[in-house]
Motif scaffolding. Structure first.
Motif, PDB file in Angstrom:
ATOM      1  N   GLN A   5       0.497  -1.339   0.107  1.00  0.00           N
ATOM      2  CA  GLN A   5       0.361   0.108   0.250  1.00  0.00           C
ATOM      3  C   GLN A   5       0.578   1.176   0.229  1.00  0.00           C
ATOM      4  O   GLN A   5       0.362   1.855  -0.729  1.00  0.00           O
ATOM      5  N   VAL A   6       2.346   1.525   0.496  1.00  0.00           N
ATOM      6  CA  VAL A   6       2.965   2.362   0.615  1.00  0.00           C
ATOM      7  C   VAL A   6       3.358   2.921  -0.607  1.00  0.00           C
ATOM      8  O   VAL A   6       3.436   3.281  -1.364  1.00  0.00           O
ATOM      9  N   ILE A   7       3.784   1.569  -0.970  1.00  0.00           N
ATOM     10  CA  ILE A   7       4.479   1.702  -2.270  1.00  0.00           C
ATOM     11  C   ILE A   7       3.732   1.848  -3.561  1.00  0.00           C
ATOM     12  O   ILE A   7       4.202   2.805  -4.510  1.00  0.00           O
ATOM     13  N   TYR A   8       2.617   1.579  -3.805  1.00  0.00           N
ATOM     14  CA  TYR A   8       1.391   2.107  -4.401  1.00  0.00           C
ATOM     15  C   TYR A   8       1.199   3.498  -4.199  1.00  0.00           C
ATOM     16  O   TYR A   8       0.840   4.583  -4.908  1.00  0.00           O
ATOM     17  N   GLY A   9       0.758   3.779  -2.988  1.00  0.00           N
ATOM     18  CA  GLY A   9       0.771   5.347  -2.375  1.00  0.00           C
ATOM     19  C   GLY A   9       1.956   6.545  -3.084  1.00  0.00           C
ATOM     20  O   GLY A   9       1.648   7.697  -3.801  1.00  0.00           O
ATOM     21  N   LEU A  10       3.498   5.754  -2.676  1.00  0.00           N
ATOM     22  CA  LEU A  10       4.063   6.979  -3.158  1.00  0.00           C
ATOM     23  C   LEU A  10       4.511   6.826  -4.741  1.00  0.00           C
ATOM     24  O   LEU A  10       5.063   8.137  -4.961  1.00  0.00           O
ATOM     25  N   VAL A  11       3.920   6.427  -5.081  1.00  0.00           N
ATOM     26  CA  VAL A  11       4.601   5.759  -6.482  1.00  0.00           C
ATOM     27  C   VAL A  11       3.121   6.889  -7.406  1.00  0.00           C
ATOM     28  O   VAL A  11       3.980   7.533  -7.816  1.00  0.00           O
ATOM     29  N   GLY A  12       1.723   7.072  -6.195  1.00  0.00           N
ATOM     30  CA  GLY A  12       0.688   7.900  -6.587  1.00  0.00           C
ATOM     31  C   GLY A  12       1.517   9.406  -6.609  1.00  0.00           C
ATOM     32  O   GLY A  12       1.184   9.885  -7.787  1.00  0.00           O
ATOM     33  N   VAL A  13       1.943   9.540  -5.960  1.00  0.00           N
ATOM     34  CA  VAL A  13       2.349  10.468  -5.015  1.00  0.00           C
ATOM     35  C   VAL A  13       3.596  11.369  -6.055  1.00  0.00           C
ATOM     36  O   VAL A  13       3.680  12.446  -6.766  1.00  0.00           O
ATOM     37  N   GLY A  14       4.444  10.370  -6.399  1.00  0.00           N
ATOM     38  CA  GLY A  14       5.520  10.952  -7.522  1.00  0.00           C
ATOM     39  C   GLY A  14       4.565  10.999  -9.021  1.00  0.00           C
ATOM     40  O   GLY A  14       5.290  11.980  -9.293  1.00  0.00           O
ATOM     41  N   LEU A  15       3.548  10.357  -9.180  1.00  0.00           N
ATOM     42  CA  LEU A  15       3.927  10.482 -10.810  1.00  0.00           C
ATOM     43  C   LEU A  15       2.881  11.687  -9.814  1.00  0.00           C
ATOM     44  O   LEU A  15       2.504  13.197 -11.038  1.00  0.00           O
ATOM     45  N   PHE A  16       2.336  12.319  -9.365  1.00  0.00           N
ATOM     46  CA  PHE A  16       1.687  13.663  -8.949  1.00  0.00           C
ATOM     47  C   PHE A  16       2.391  14.557  -9.716  1.00  0.00           C
ATOM     48  O   PHE A  16       2.026  15.402  -9.978  1.00  0.00           O
ATOM     49  N   VAL A  33      -2.003  19.511 -21.118  1.00  0.00           N
ATOM     50  CA  VAL A  33      -2.801  18.580 -20.693  1.00  0.00           C
ATOM     51  C   VAL A  33      -1.945  16.789 -20.405  1.00  0.00           C
ATOM     52  O   VAL A  33      -2.925  16.350 -19.627  1.00  0.00           O
ATOM     53  N   LEU A  34      -1.547  16.881 -21.393  1.00  0.00           N
ATOM     54  CA  LEU A  34      -0.300  15.400 -21.415  1.00  0.00           C
ATOM     55  C   LEU A  34      -0.519  14.946 -19.931  1.00  0.00           C
ATOM     56  O   LEU A  34      -0.538  14.556 -19.045  1.00  0.00           O
ATOM     57  N   ALA A  35       0.555  16.349 -19.391  1.00  0.00           N
ATOM     58  CA  ALA A  35       1.150  16.225 -18.086  1.00  0.00           C
ATOM     59  C   ALA A  35      -0.225  16.231 -17.271  1.00  0.00           C
ATOM     60  O   ALA A  35       0.480  15.288 -16.390  1.00  0.00           O
ATOM     61  N   LEU A  36      -0.977  17.141 -17.108  1.00  0.00           N
ATOM     62  CA  LEU A  36      -2.443  16.925 -16.381  1.00  0.00           C
ATOM     63  C   LEU A  36      -2.566  15.627 -15.915  1.00  0.00           C
ATOM     64  O   LEU A  36      -3.564  14.779 -15.108  1.00  0.00           O
ATOM     65  N   ASN A  37      -3.070  14.997 -17.234  1.00  0.00           N
ATOM     66  CA  ASN A  37      -2.754  13.846 -17.492  1.00  0.00           C
ATOM     67  C   ASN A  37      -2.578  12.764 -16.756  1.00  0.00           C
ATOM     68  O   ASN A  37      -2.953  11.896 -15.560  1.00  0.00           O
ATOM     69  N   VAL A  38      -0.796  12.435 -16.504  1.00  0.00           N
ATOM     70  CA  VAL A  38      -0.386  12.006 -16.208  1.00  0.00           C
ATOM     71  C   VAL A  38      -0.475  11.812 -14.041  1.00  0.00           C
ATOM     72  O   VAL A  38      -0.134  11.659 -13.322  1.00  0.00           O
ATOM     73  N   ALA A  39      -0.415  13.420 -14.010  1.00  0.00           N
ATOM     74  CA  ALA A  39      -0.638  13.718 -12.568  1.00  0.00           C
ATOM     75  C   ALA A  39      -2.051  13.370 -11.733  1.00  0.00           C
ATOM     76  O   ALA A  39      -2.137  13.038 -11.010  1.00  0.00           O
ATOM     77  N   GLY A  40      -3.471  13.094 -12.736  1.00  0.00           N
ATOM     78  CA  GLY A  40      -4.416  12.544 -13.107  1.00  0.00           C
ATOM     79  C   GLY A  40      -4.200  11.011 -12.708  1.00  0.00           C
ATOM     80  O   GLY A  40      -4.955  10.593 -11.290  1.00  0.00           O
ATOM     81  N   ALA A  41      -3.030  10.227 -12.787  1.00  0.00           N
ATOM     82  CA  ALA A  41      -2.760   9.577 -12.903  1.00  0.00           C
ATOM     83  C   ALA A  41      -2.848   9.001 -12.010  1.00  0.00           C
ATOM     84  O   ALA A  41      -2.964   7.700 -10.526  1.00  0.00           O
ATOM     85  N   GLY A  42      -1.989   9.870 -10.900  1.00  0.00           N
ATOM     86  CA  GLY A  42      -0.870   9.192  -9.953  1.00  0.00           C
ATOM     87  C   GLY A  42      -2.216   9.804  -8.725  1.00  0.00           C
ATOM     88  O   GLY A  42      -1.615   9.150  -7.665  1.00  0.00           O
ATOM     89  N   LEU A  43      -2.646  10.907  -8.297  1.00  0.00           N
ATOM     90  CA  LEU A  43      -3.508  10.895  -7.904  1.00  0.00           C
ATOM     91  C   LEU A  43      -4.354   9.933  -7.999  1.00  0.00           C
ATOM     92  O   LEU A  43      -4.889   9.313  -7.185  1.00  0.00           O
TER      93      LEU A  43
END
Lengths: 95, 485
Positions: A5-16, A33-43
């Motif tokens: 869970q921690v790994i998934y969360g940290l990867v999400g924060v990193g992508l964001f 807009v592409l960059a914001l899509n990556v941020a959204g994926a992280g979120l």
């Protein structure tokens, strides 16, 4: 496992963070807009990590609902951005 | 009658469906729906006036899993302003929009905007707020690009990207809050929230997202092109309602939800940014060449005034003195809403009649369009903050609060901002009262000029002279009280 869970969360924060930095660093609107899509994926990954409630219980459905709504909104907004970009490109060829 | 809260969201949504299904009758449907929405909003105000803060669980499901709607004095009055401005702009839009496909696309998007605004003012749940913010942003972007010209589409693209940045930051904050506290209902969160790192990060992210959407200096750069290039009724709604909704969220969340984390330092930072916005916006409005660009920069300045109130509110305890300052900020927000929409609608009339809105070439406007020039003058009075407009009372409260708190810089900024506002208003009026190069005949069209005039009259006369009911409405608590329905 909690560590997953921690790994998934940290990867999400990193992508964001990566996506956010990209949105401010590049100039072309469609790349932003592409960059914001990556941020959204992280979120969304952060939300999915937040839904983990242990190996025995089923995951929490509320973050799933939040992530689904966010995905729909992101897709709609990207479609709008693409339509606007197409209109701008047509205008440039006209002028 | 509790269902009155639902009507004010359901009616514009029905308007979307009907204007898509029957495009030929879209204008008539539009005006009818806008009028009935005013009735629904008045019902909400009457409900709040008679029973205090009202809470309604949709479908009977209690919050936790269900979605709740909440109305109190602050949201009910802003809701009423939204519906009145929307009616005036809708009536004007029936005369302003000429091409048939623009008319077909305008009405559904316009009612989506109205639905999002009404739902935002009534939302009691953080995720509901996110959904309404997104709906608001997407319909606003589509409306900005309505006439298809290059400047409008570029402004819409920039608005879209920045709006997405703001929304993503907001959603990140909401996700953090859910991870930390397990609920998204504001009333439940109020009891549990404490100043720990998760809440701090969430508060910063949410506030950053909202500051982008309310166009506070230095995040204001998307606003002038978007508001100046959108069609006139759309610009009226943007300046009066959309940025006001984001400010309302900042006020609401910091008053109710994030109170444990409200440090005076942070409030002063927001106030300083507001002061910079007042000076920067007013200076650029003075230098603007076009009337709509002037109005857009004036919006940047007026939003700054609203943020000047924040430090005064934060370090007052709950009670009559804080309610007085809140009444001031509410009056200033309401007056600006009516006055700015009147200015944009009048600018639209001038632009359509003269073919341009360059300030330097406005000679003869007072002879050719007397009612519209009068509307601009009244709106200017409200923007400067002269009595008897509501803005005078609001700025009076601001200066009185700043004197009590010893904030001399605030008083200097308010005075300088009012002087600059007077300068740019009188510049416009000076050109408008100039002699035309050839004789002009005064031609008046009711549908085009009455909306702007009535909005300006509300801003300058009604909100100043008849504002006593607003103060008495605020006497009842404006917080998220737990009300059992």
């Amino acid at each position: 496992m909690i560590a997953e869970q921690v790994i998934y969360g940290l990867v999400g924060v990193g992508l964001f963070s990566l996506g956010f930095r990209g949105a401010f660093a590049v100039l072309a609107p469609l790349r932003r807009v592409l960059a914001l899509n990556v941020a959204g994926a992280g979120l969304f990954l952060m939300l999915i990590a937040a839904a983990y409630r242990g190996a025995e219980m089923a995951p929490d459905p509320v973050p799933h609902a939040l992530a689904l709504t966010g995905i729909v909104v992101a897709v709609s907004a990207t479609a709008l951005a693409l339509a606007l970009g197409k209109r701008l490109r047509e205008r440039r060829e006209d002028d | 009658m509790i269902d009155g809260l639902i009507w004010v969201i359901a009616l514009p949504l029905a308007g979307v469906l009907m204007t898509v299904l029957v495009p030929r009758a879209a204008s008539a449907i539009g005006v009818a729906i806008a009028s009935s929405t005013i009735l629904a909003a008045s019902a909400v105000v009457w409900l709040v006036a008679s029973e205090g803060p009202v809470r309604y669980a949709i479908g009977g499901w209690s919050p936790g899993l269900g979605i709740a709607l909440h109305a109190d004095a602050l949201s009910a009055l802003l809701l009423l302003m939204t519906t009145v401005v929307a009616l005036a702009a809708s009536v004007y839009a029936t005369a302003y929009l000429k091409p048939a496909d623009q008319r077909r696309h305008f009405w559904p998007l316009w009612f989506l905007l109205l639905t999002a605004l009404n739902a935002l003012f009534l939302a009691a749940d953080l995720f509901n707020l996110y959904v309404t913010l997104e709906l608001l942003g997407l319909s606003a972007v589509a409306l900005t690009a309505l006439d298809g010209k290059r400047a409008a589409v570029e402004a819409a693209m920039r608005y879209l990207v920045l709006g997405l940045v703001g929304s993503l930051a907001f959603l990140a904050g909401v996700a953090l809050i859910y991870t930390a506290y397990g609920t998204l209902d504001i009333a439940s969160l109020m009891r549990e929230i404490a100043p720990n790192p998760a809440a701090w990060t969430a508060a910063s992210l949410i506030t950053a997202g909202l500051l982008i959407k309310t166009a506070l200096f230095p995040l204001h750069f998307w606003l002038p092109p978007a508001h100046a290039n959108a069609p006139a009724p759309v610009s009226a709604a943007f300046s009066a309602l959309v940025v006001k909704a984001a400010f309302y969220l900042v006020l609401r969340l910091w008053l109710d939800l994030f109170t444990p984390m409200a440090t005076t330092g942070f409030a002063y930072l927001l106030g300083l940014l507001g002061a910079a916005a007042v000076l920067w916006g007013s200076w650029n409005a003075l230098r603007a060449e076009r009337l709509k660009l002037l109005a857009a920069y004036s919006t940047v300045a007026q939003i700054g005034y609203l943020f000047l109130f924040l430090p005064l509110i934060m370090h007052l305890p709950e009670g009559p003195s804080r309610n007085a300052v809140l009444g001031g900020v509410l009056l200033l927000a309401l007056t600006h809403g009516f006055a700015k929409s009147a200015l944009f609608l009048a600018a639209g009339v001038i632009q359509q009649r003269a073919g341009h809105d360059r300030i330097r070439d406005l000679n003869g406007t007072a002879q050719g369009l007397p009612a519209t020039t009068f509307a601009i003058a009244l709106a200017g009075v409200a923007l400067i903050g002269l009595p008897p407009s509501g803005a005078f009372l609001g700025k009076w409260q601001l200066i009185a609060g700043a004197l009590n708190a010893g904030l001399w810089l605030w008083i200097a900024v308010v005075l300088a901002g009012s002087l600059l506002a007077a300068a740019y208003v009188f510049r416009v009026l000076g050109h408008a009262f100039g002699q035309a190069h050839y004789p002009v005949r005064a031609i008046s069209t009711g549908r085009e000029e009455i909306p702007a005039l009535s909005l300006a009259l509300v801003a300058t006369l009604m909100l100043g002279l008849a504002s006593a009911p607003i103060w008495s409405l605020l006497e009842r608590s404006i917080q998220f009280a737990e009300v059992m329905t």
